[in-house]
Design a protein around this motif. Structure first.
Motif, short mmCIF file in Angstrom:
data_model
loop_
_atom_site.label_atom_id
_atom_site.label_comp_id
_atom_site.label_asym_id
_atom_site.label_seq_id
_atom_site.Cartn_x
_atom_site.Cartn_y
_atom_site.Cartn_z
N TYR A 9 -40.28 -58.55 52.65
CA TYR A 9 -40.41 -59.67 51.73
C TYR A 9 -39.02 -60.17 51.33
N ALA A 10 -38.90 -61.50 51.21
CA ALA A 10 -37.66 -62.04 50.69
C ALA A 10 -37.49 -61.61 49.24
N VAL A 11 -38.60 -61.52 48.51
CA VAL A 11 -38.60 -61.01 47.14
C VAL A 11 -39.57 -59.83 47.10
N ALA A 12 -39.09 -58.66 46.76
CA ALA A 12 -39.94 -57.48 46.71
C ALA A 12 -41.01 -57.65 45.64
N PRO A 13 -42.21 -57.08 45.84
CA PRO A 13 -43.29 -57.23 44.85
C PRO A 13 -42.90 -56.80 43.45
N GLU A 14 -42.15 -55.72 43.32
CA GLU A 14 -41.74 -55.26 41.99
C GLU A 14 -40.80 -56.27 41.33
N ARG A 35 -50.24 -50.98 46.60
CA ARG A 35 -50.04 -51.09 48.04
C ARG A 35 -49.16 -52.29 48.40
N GLU A 36 -48.12 -52.47 47.63
CA GLU A 36 -47.13 -53.53 47.84
C GLU A 36 -47.73 -54.94 47.69
N GLU A 37 -48.83 -55.04 46.96
CA GLU A 37 -49.44 -56.34 46.68
C GLU A 37 -49.49 -56.55 45.18
N ARG A 55 -47.19 -73.05 40.59
CA ARG A 55 -46.89 -74.04 41.63
C ARG A 55 -45.56 -74.72 41.41
N ASP A 56 -45.25 -75.07 40.16
CA ASP A 56 -44.13 -75.98 39.89
C ASP A 56 -42.82 -75.29 39.51
N ALA A 57 -42.88 -74.09 38.94
CA ALA A 57 -41.65 -73.42 38.53
C ALA A 57 -40.81 -73.06 39.76
N PRO A 58 -39.52 -73.38 39.77
CA PRO A 58 -38.69 -73.13 40.96
C PRO A 58 -38.66 -71.66 41.39
N GLN A 59 -38.68 -70.73 40.44
CA GLN A 59 -38.62 -69.32 40.81
C GLN A 59 -39.96 -68.79 41.35
N ALA A 60 -41.02 -69.56 41.18
CA ALA A 60 -42.34 -69.20 41.72
C ALA A 60 -42.63 -69.99 42.98
N ALA A 61 -42.74 -71.31 42.84
CA ALA A 61 -42.88 -72.24 43.98
C ALA A 61 -44.00 -71.85 44.94
N PHE A 62 -45.18 -71.57 44.38
CA PHE A 62 -46.33 -71.26 45.23
C PHE A 62 -46.96 -72.57 45.70
N VAL A 89 -60.90 -64.98 42.34
CA VAL A 89 -59.66 -64.38 42.84
C VAL A 89 -59.00 -65.38 43.78
N VAL A 90 -57.72 -65.66 43.52
CA VAL A 90 -56.99 -66.67 44.28
C VAL A 90 -55.75 -66.03 44.90
N HIS A 91 -55.49 -66.35 46.16
CA HIS A 91 -54.27 -65.89 46.82
C HIS A 91 -53.34 -67.08 47.04
N LEU A 92 -52.11 -66.93 46.56
CA LEU A 92 -51.11 -67.99 46.66
C LEU A 92 -49.93 -67.54 47.50
N LEU A 93 -49.34 -68.49 48.20
CA LEU A 93 -48.18 -68.21 49.05
C LEU A 93 -47.05 -69.18 48.72
N SER A 94 -45.86 -68.63 48.59
CA SER A 94 -44.65 -69.45 48.50
C SER A 94 -43.95 -69.41 49.84
N VAL A 95 -43.96 -70.54 50.53
CA VAL A 95 -43.25 -70.63 51.80
C VAL A 95 -41.74 -70.61 51.54
N SER A 96 -41.33 -71.23 50.45
CA SER A 96 -39.90 -71.32 50.12
C SER A 96 -39.27 -69.95 49.92
N HIS A 97 -40.00 -69.05 49.20
CA HIS A 97 -39.44 -67.76 48.84
C HIS A 97 -40.03 -66.59 49.65
N ASN A 98 -41.03 -66.87 50.46
CA ASN A 98 -41.69 -65.83 51.25
C ASN A 98 -42.23 -64.71 50.34
N HIS A 99 -42.99 -65.11 49.32
CA HIS A 99 -43.68 -64.12 48.51
C HIS A 99 -45.10 -64.59 48.20
#
Length: 207
Positions: A9-14, A35-37, A55-62, A89-99
């Motif tokens: 991960y570009a940003v570790a889950p922790e 389990r790293e999720e 979605r909108d916060a730069p440090q999140a960017a999902f 239950v929703v799964h979100l992905l940030s392409v910008s940050h790879n998290h």
């Protein structure tokens, strides 16, 4: 040869957990890494606001909503569950940050489960919310076209609820005399198709 044994991960889950806790503050009900999720649980009252921030916060960017599904906790933990029954239950992905993050929100009422729609934030939520409405009966306020997507328009009930009979309530067949499909009360006797299986710990080397 590429080593695929470990997910990178570009940003570790922790680290993401700490970042989102700081970003969302008291709007977080819980944040846990298993389990790293990373799973974020929020109250229904904060759901739309939190999702917009994610979605909108730069440090999140999902930017992408990957999946949304309903959950019924009625028999969770062999009936020991004491919380609210229905959740999304929703799964979100940030392409910008790879998290990635999993967001869980419980419906405040069991008798009439209602949540805010996130279709104004991610168009991809459209059919997912319709599916959760169809199969679990969760109503998404603000959805422009909330109607059944998998079952018939005249279908009674929501087939993924844990108290819905496996055989259903009605059955359909073609009537040769009437020359049309008719619906009748189901005639199948209730039966257990798959018996409950209890395995010892670490069965087959699993943990």
């Amino acid at each position: 040869m590429t080593d695929t044994s470990t997910t990178h991960y570009a940003v570790a889950p922790e680290a993401l957990k700490f970042s989102l806790a700081e970003l969302l503050g008291d709007r977080v009900a819980s944040l846990e890494v298993v389990r790293e999720e990373l799973t974020l649980t929020v109250a229904a009252a904060h759901y739309f606001d939190v999702m917009q921030t994610l979605r909108d916060a730069p440090q999140a960017a999902f930017e992408q909503l990957i999946d949304l599904c309903g959950m019924d906790y009625q028999t969770y933990g062999d009936g020991r569950w004491e919380g609210q029954r229905f959740a999304a239950v929703v799964h979100l992905l940030s392409v910008s940050h790879n998290h990635r993050v999993r967001v869980r929100v419980f419906c405040p009422e069991d008798d009439f489960p209602v949540l805010a729609s996130v279709t104004p934030l991610w168009a991809a939520a459209n059919w997912y919310e319709r599916e959760a409405f169809d199969l679990f009966g969760i109503v998404f306020e603000g959805h422009d076209d909330l109607r059944r997507i998998l079952t018939d328009y005249g279908f009674i009930g929501h087939p993924f609820r844990k108290d819905f009979p496996l055989s259903g309530h009605v059955e359909m067949r073609y009537d040769a005399e009437r020359q049309r499909v008719i619906y009748e009360p189901v005639s199948i006797e209730p039966r257990e198709i798959t018996p409950r299986i209890i395995r010892e710990d670490n069965y087959g080397g699993l943990h």
